[in-house]
Scaffold this motif. Structure first.
Motif, PDB file in Angstrom:
ATOM      1  N   UNK A 139      18.562  16.435  -9.888  1.00 24.44           N
ATOM      2  CA  UNK A 139      17.798  15.914  -9.071  1.00 24.44           C
ATOM      3  C   UNK A 139      16.999  17.757  -9.807  1.00 24.44           C
ATOM      4  N   UNK A 140      17.169  18.776 -10.790  1.00 23.02           N
ATOM      5  CA  UNK A 140      16.778  19.878 -10.032  1.00 23.02           C
ATOM      6  C   UNK A 140      15.499  20.268 -11.795  1.00 23.02           C
ATOM      7  N   UNK A 141      15.848  19.508 -12.894  1.00 22.69           N
ATOM      8  CA  UNK A 141      15.506  19.719 -13.715  1.00 22.69           C
ATOM      9  C   UNK A 141      14.370  18.472 -14.316  1.00 22.69           C
ATOM     10  N   UNK A 142      14.340  17.522 -12.598  1.00 19.91           N
ATOM     11  CA  UNK A 142      13.091  16.492 -12.589  1.00 19.91           C
ATOM     12  C   UNK A 142      11.915  16.601 -11.668  1.00 19.91           C
ATOM     13  N   UNK A 143      11.381  18.254 -11.900  1.00 23.92           N
ATOM     14  CA  UNK A 143      10.125  17.975 -11.014  1.00 23.92           C
ATOM     15  C   UNK A 143       9.286  16.872 -10.442  1.00 23.92           C
ATOM     16  N   UNK A 144       8.764  16.641 -11.157  1.00 21.25           N
ATOM     17  CA  UNK A 144       8.048  15.135 -11.229  1.00 21.25           C
ATOM     18  C   UNK A 144       9.030  13.657  -9.834  1.00 21.25           C
ATOM     19  N   UNK A 145      10.527  13.431 -10.049  1.00 28.10           N
ATOM     20  CA  UNK A 145      11.042  12.559  -9.621  1.00 28.10           C
ATOM     21  C   UNK A 145      10.995  13.829  -8.050  1.00 28.10           C
ATOM     22  N   UNK A 146      11.194  15.115  -7.824  1.00 32.33           N
ATOM     23  CA  UNK A 146      11.004  15.458  -6.954  1.00 32.33           C
ATOM     24  C   UNK A 146      10.092  15.178  -5.789  1.00 32.33           C
ATOM     25  N   UNK A 147       9.073  14.868  -6.112  1.00 30.74           N
ATOM     26  CA  UNK A 147       7.734  14.521  -5.890  1.00 30.74           C
ATOM     27  C   UNK A 147       7.119  13.233  -5.156  1.00 30.74           C
ATOM     28  N   UNK A 148       8.803  12.329  -5.990  1.00 32.17           N
ATOM     29  CA  UNK A 148       8.138  10.733  -5.770  1.00 32.17           C
ATOM     30  C   UNK A 148       8.247  10.869  -3.853  1.00 32.17           C
ATOM     31  N   UNK A 149       8.280  10.143  -3.309  1.00 30.27           N
ATOM     32  CA  UNK A 149       8.106   9.556  -1.770  1.00 30.27           C
ATOM     33  C   UNK A 149       7.583   8.373  -1.680  1.00 30.27           C
ATOM     34  N   UNK A 150       8.348   7.441  -0.575  1.00 25.98           N
ATOM     35  CA  UNK A 150       7.979   6.499  -0.305  1.00 25.98           C
ATOM     36  C   UNK A 150       6.328   5.786   0.934  1.00 25.98           C
ATOM     37  N   UNK A 151       6.184   4.735   0.940  1.00 27.61           N
ATOM     38  CA  UNK A 151       4.290   4.676   1.210  1.00 27.61           C
ATOM     39  C   UNK A 151       5.488   2.931   1.842  1.00 27.61           C
ATOM     40  N   UNK A 152       4.797   3.148   2.706  1.00 28.73           N
ATOM     41  CA  UNK A 152       4.697   1.953   3.614  1.00 28.73           C
ATOM     42  C   UNK A 152       3.542   0.812   3.462  1.00 28.73           C
ATOM     43  N   UNK A 153       3.769  -0.476   3.297  1.00 30.89           N
ATOM     44  CA  UNK A 153       3.291  -1.272   3.564  1.00 30.89           C
ATOM     45  C   UNK A 153       3.243  -2.348   3.845  1.00 30.89           C
ATOM     46  N   UNK A 154       1.947  -3.171   4.247  1.00 33.12           N
ATOM     47  CA  UNK A 154       1.905  -4.794   4.131  1.00 33.12           C
ATOM     48  C   UNK A 154       1.301  -6.239   4.028  1.00 33.12           C
ATOM     49  N   UNK A 155       1.513  -7.194   4.465  1.00 33.20           N
ATOM     50  CA  UNK A 155       0.837  -7.633   3.944  1.00 33.20           C
ATOM     51  C   UNK A 155       0.673  -9.245   5.339  1.00 33.20           C
ATOM     52  N   UNK A 156      -0.286 -10.060   5.168  1.00 33.94           N
ATOM     53  CA  UNK A 156      -0.219 -11.146   6.448  1.00 33.94           C
ATOM     54  C   UNK A 156      -0.113 -12.218   5.939  1.00 33.94           C
ATOM     55  N   UNK A 157       0.022 -13.059   6.246  1.00 36.37           N
ATOM     56  CA  UNK A 157       0.216 -14.254   5.844  1.00 36.37           C
ATOM     57  C   UNK A 157      -1.177 -15.585   6.259  1.00 36.37           C
ATOM     58  N   UNK A 158      -2.102 -15.879   5.709  1.00 32.06           N
ATOM     59  CA  UNK A 158      -2.811 -16.827   6.793  1.00 32.06           C
ATOM     60  C   UNK A 158      -2.377 -18.395   6.593  1.00 32.06           C
ATOM     61  N   UNK A 159      -3.095 -18.919   7.250  1.00 29.59           N
ATOM     62  CA  UNK A 159      -2.833 -20.818   7.306  1.00 29.59           C
ATOM     63  C   UNK A 159      -3.664 -20.850   5.905  1.00 29.59           C
ATOM     64  N   UNK A 160      -3.407 -21.560   5.279  1.00 29.33           N
ATOM     65  CA  UNK A 160      -4.156 -21.831   3.528  1.00 29.33           C
ATOM     66  C   UNK A 160      -5.332 -22.953   4.566  1.00 29.33           C
ATOM     67  N   UNK A 161      -5.180 -23.834   5.950  1.00 30.06           N
ATOM     68  CA  UNK A 161      -6.567 -24.744   6.148  1.00 30.06           C
ATOM     69  C   UNK A 161      -7.306 -23.593   7.300  1.00 30.06           C
ATOM     70  N   UNK A 162      -6.695 -22.306   7.360  1.00 31.67           N
ATOM     71  CA  UNK A 162      -8.504 -21.832   7.977  1.00 31.67           C
ATOM     72  C   UNK A 162      -9.147 -21.516   6.107  1.00 31.67           C
ATOM     73  N   UNK A 163      -8.976 -21.457   5.066  1.00 32.72           N
ATOM     74  CA  UNK A 163      -9.767 -21.164   3.784  1.00 32.72           C
ATOM     75  C   UNK A 163      -9.729 -22.512   3.130  1.00 32.72           C
ATOM     76  N   UNK A 164      -9.623 -23.418   3.420  1.00 28.22           N
ATOM     77  CA  UNK A 164     -10.161 -24.727   3.320  1.00 28.22           C
ATOM     78  C   UNK A 164      -8.661 -25.265   2.116  1.00 28.22           C
ATOM     79  N   UNK A 165      -7.635 -24.312   2.469  1.00 27.70           N
ATOM     80  CA  UNK A 165      -6.996 -24.725   0.820  1.00 27.70           C
ATOM     81  C   UNK A 165      -6.638 -23.593   0.400  1.00 27.70           C
ATOM     82  N   UNK A 166      -7.159 -22.796   0.778  1.00 23.74           N
ATOM     83  CA  UNK A 166      -6.835 -21.066  -0.091  1.00 23.74           C
ATOM     84  C   UNK A 166      -6.827 -21.168  -1.640  1.00 23.74           C
TER      85      UNK A 166
END
Length: 632
Positions: A471-498
Motif C-alpha cells: 500500500x505504501x506507494x499508493x497514497x491516494x488509495x490509502x485515503x479511500x474510505x467506506x461510505x454507507x448509504x440506503x435506498x427506500x422502496x416505495x409502493x408504485x401505487x403511491x406514485x400513480x404507478x411510478x
C-alpha cells in the motif's frame, strides 16, 4: 471550454458524377474507379494482406479517416474469407467528422459495393452516437473489434495506445487536408508501430514520403490505382519513439501479462467491479477465478431492487464526464443482450436542474458541447413531466441512454458467463511466488493462484494491499474510505404507478420494478454499519418529494422505518474517480476499486480496460483518462 473542440458534421453529398464529396475539403471519399478495388489494391495489398496476418493470434490496423468505413468493410471481408486468418482482428480508426447513424446507413445502402452490404448493415446497426472520444464496436462474437476515435487526429493521436501492425493512411488529399499529413501527427502514429509494422497510402507527394521516412519508415512508390500513377508503401525500420508515462506503464503491464501467458486470471471481489472484470475476460476466452465472501452470486445486493446508470455532462467535458459517457456506452454494449432481468432497461433519465434559475446555464453548456439531441437535450418542466408521466418540480436535461439496472440479477448473469469459476472465501493478503500471484485467506490458506490478479473488492482492497506490504506507494488509495448509504422502496401505487423514466437531481426516483419504486439515497459518513433506518427513509422521502415538487398524499400513511429498503457501502477515493489499472510496483497485479456511487458506470468499462491490456488490444480509453484513474 477553451480546450474542448466539438465534433462537426462531414458536410458530404453526391457530386455530378455520383461520387460522395466533402464540401468541407473539396475532395471525394473514394476513387471513381471503385471503393472496394481501391481498398484492396492500396490498403490490403500495400500492407501485404492477407498474408501478413496468417499464423498470428491477433492483427491490428490503424486507419486515418474512417469516412463511410469502406476500407474497414473490405478488410473485414478479406479476414472473413481467409481460412488462415488471425484469430482476432482489431481496427483503430480516427475520424474528425463522423456521420450520424441514419445518414451513414443511407449512404452505405446507396454506395457500398454489393459484396460489402451485409457487413455495412452490421456496421450501421452498431454505429455510436456522434460523441467525442473512443467508441468500441465488436463483430464476429468479439473476434473483430473496431475502435472509433471521434475527434481531431492531432488531438487524439497522442492519446491512443495500441500495438499497430499495419497503417491505412487515408485522409483527404494532402493539399486539401494538410493537417492529416503533418510530420508531428505521423510521428505520433508511428509511436504505436509494432517492430514489423507496414503502411500504405494512395498519397505519393514528396513531403508525405519524407515525413513518413522521418517517422521511422522505409518508404517506396508503387503503381497506384484508378488512374493514379503512384501510391506509397512502407515498413518500419527505426525504433518507435517513446510515448507517455501512461504508455510506458501499459507496456510494462502488457509485458507482465505476456510473461504470465494465457492462463487463468484471478479476481478478488464478486460485486459490480469484479463481475465486470470477470465477464470482459471470459468473453475473450480467458479462464477466470473469482474469489468472494458472498454466496450466491449477487447476494450482497439482495433486496437492491433497482439502480440507475446515467451519463453526465460538464461544461468543459472534464475527465469525469468523459469517463461516465464511455462507461454508459460500454455498459449498454456489454449488458443489453443479457437474459431476463439482468438486461438493463433503457428508459431514459431526467436530470432536473438544482434550482429553477439554471435553465440558461444548461442551455449554454449544451450549445458549447454540441452533443446530438438524441443523446441529451434540455427540457422544460412541462416536457419533463410528460416524459416522466407525473409532475416534477423543474425542467432539466433528458438523457435518452439512461438505464435502470437490477444489480443482483446483473451480477449473477455476469458471473454465470462460461469460463468463470467462483470460490467462496475472504481474501486477506496476496503474495507473488514463482511468477504467480496467490490469494490467501486469514488462515494463510491459498484460495487461488494466477499469473495476473485483479483486486476488485471495493474498500477491502485497501486492507489487502496494506497487509501484503503493497500500500505504501499508493497514497491516494490509502485515503479511500467506506461510505454507507440506503435506498427506500416505495409502493408504485403511491406514485400513480411510478415514473416512466429515471428522475434524478437531489436524489433519484426510479421506475417501478415488481410494484416498487426505488428512492435514494443517503450518505452516512462515519457509520459503523450499513443499515436501513427510519432516519434514512425520511431523508429519501424528502429527496423524492423535492424531485416531484410535493409529497404525494399517499405517503402520509407511511410509518417511519416501516418501508422496505436496502443498505450497502460505497468505496470512495479523493476526487470521486475510481482507481483502475496496473500496479507498477507489483507486476501482474491490477486494481479496480473506489467506484463510489457509480459502480454501474465503471463496471463494464473497467472490465474492458483491464482485459484489453491483458489481451494486447487497442485500449478503449484515451491515455489521459487512463492516467486520471491510474492507481496512485
Amino acid at each position: 471550454m477553451s480546450s474542448y473542440v466539438p465534433l462537426t458534421s462531414p458536410e458530404a453529398d453526391l457530386d455530378a458524377d455520383g461520387r460522395l464529396r466533402s464540401a468541407r475539403y473539396g475532395d471525394v471519399y473514394h476513387s471513381a474507379a471503385g471503393a472496394l478495388g481501391q481498398a484492396e489494391h492500396v490498403f490490403l495489398r500495400g500492407n501485404g494482406l492477407p498474408g501478413r496476418w496468417r499464423g498470428r493470434d491477433a492483427f491490428t490496423v490503424c486507419e486515418t479517416g474512417f469516412g463511410l468505413g469502406l476500407n474497414f468493410l473490405a478488410l473485414w471481408r478479406a479476414w472473413r474469407d481467409d481460412a488462415a486468418r488471425a484469430r482476432r482482428l482489431h481496427v483503430l480508426s480516427i475520424e474528425a467528422h463522423p456521420f450520424a447513424r441514419e445518414p451513414l446507413r443511407r449512404w452505405l445502402a446507396q454506395l457500398a459495393p454489393p459484396a460489402l452490404r451485409g457487413l455495412a448493415e452490421q456496421l450501421a446497426s452498431q454505429w455510436p452516437a456522434r460523441l467525442p472520444g473512443l467508441h468500441r464496436l465488436e463483430f464476429e462474437g468479439g473476434a473483430v473489434t473496431l475502435t472509433l476515435a471521434f475527434g481531431q487526429a492531432a488531438c487524439l493521436a497522442p492519446l491512443l495506445q495500441a500495438r499497430v501492425d499495419a497503417y491505412f493512411l487515408d485522409g483527404f488529399a494532402p493539399d486539401r487536408n494538410p493537417a492529416m499529413w503533418q510530420p508531428e501527427l505521423l510521428r505520433e502514429l508511428a509511436r504505436l508501430a509494432a517492430s514489423d509494422a507496414t503502411l500504405a497510402t494512395w498519397a505519393s507527394a514528396g513531403f508525405v514520403r519524407r515525413a513518413l521516412a522521418e517517422a521511422g519508415f522505409q518508404v517506396r512508390k508503387e503503381a497506384g490505382y484508378g488512374g493514379k500513377r503512384h501510391m506509397t508503401v512502407g515498413v518500419r525500420t527505426a525504433p518507435a519513439p517513446a510515448g507517455s508515462a501512461m504508455a510506458a506503464a501499459l507496456a510494462q503491464a502488457r509485458a507482465a501479462a505476456g510473461a504470465a501467458g494465457d492462463g487463468a486470471v484471478a479476481v478478488v471481489g464478486g460485486g459490480l467491479a469484479g463481475a465486470g472484470i470477470a465477464q470482459a475476460l471470459a468473453l475473450r476466452g480467458r479462464p477466470v477465478v473469482v474469489i468472494d465472501s458472498a454466496a450466491p452470486a449477487g447476494a450482497a445486493h439482495a433486496g437492491h431492487a433497482a439502480a440507475a446508470l446515467t451519463p453526465l455532462i460538464a461544461r468543459d467535458d472534464n475527465a469525469r464526464a468523459r469517463l461516465s459517457r464511455a462507461g454508459s456506452q460500454r455498459a449498454w454494449a456489454r449488458w443489453a443482450a443479457l437474459p431476463g432481468a439482468a438486461a438493463p432497461l433503457r428508459c431514459g433519465t431526467l436530470q432536473l436542474e438544482r434550482d429553477g434559475g439554471r435553465a440558461a446555464a444548461l442551455a449554454d453548456t449544451l450549445q458549447g458541447l454540441q452533443f446530438p439531441a438524441e443523446w441529451v437535450r434540455a427540457v422544460d418542466r412541462d416536457e419533463a413531466a410528460a416524459l416522466a408521466g407525473l409532475p416534477v418540480a423543474r425542467g432539466g436535461l433528458y438523457f435518452a441512454d439512461g438505464m435502470l439496472v437490477r444489480p443482483d440479477a446483473l451480477i449473477a448473469a455476469l458471473l454465470d458467463s462460461p469460463g468463470i469459476r467462483r470460490v467462496t472465501g475472504q481474501a486477506a493478503r496476496v503474495q507473488r511466488v514463482d511468477g504467480q500471484w496467490q490469494v490467501l485467506d486469514g488462515r494463510a490458506q491459498v484460495l487461488a493462484q494466477a499469473g495476473s490478479l485483479v483486486l476488485a473488492n471495493a474498500y477491502g482492497a485497501q486492507a489487502v494491499l496494506r497487509d501484503s506490504g503493497l500500500l505504501e506507494p499508493l497514497p491516494r488509495l490509502a485515503q479511500m474510505h467506506a461510505l454507507a448509504g440506503e435506498v427506500t422502496l416505495l409502493p408504485a401505487g403511491s406514485l400513480g404507478g411510478g415514473p416512466r423514466c429515471i428522475v434524478g437531481g437531489e436524489g433519484y426516483l426510479l421506475p417501478a420494478v415488481a410494484g416498487l419504486c426505488v428512492a435514494g439515497s443517503t450518505y452516512a459518513h462515519g457509520a459503523a454499519a450499513a443499515r436501513v433506518s427510519a432516519e434514512g427513509q425520511q431523508v429519501n422521502l424528502g429527496k423524492a418529494a423535492g424531485l416531484l415538487g410535493h409529497a404525494p398524499a399517499a405517503w402520509a400513511g407511511f410509518a417511519a422505518g416501516q418501508l422496505a429498503g436496502w443498505a450497502g457501502w460505497r468505496a470512495v477515493l479523493p476526487g470521486r474517480l475510481p482507481a483502475i489499472g496496473p500496479l507498477a510496483h507489483a507486476p501482474g497485479l491490477w486494481l479496480a476499486s473506489g467506484y463510489a456511487s457509480r459502480g454501474l458506470s465503471w463496471s463494464a468499462l473497467a472490465g474492458d480496460v483491464v482485459a484489453a491490456c491483458l489481451c494486447d488490444e487497442p485500449m478503449p480509453l484515451e491515455t489521459d483518462l487512463l492516467a486520471a484513474i491510474a492507481p496512485r
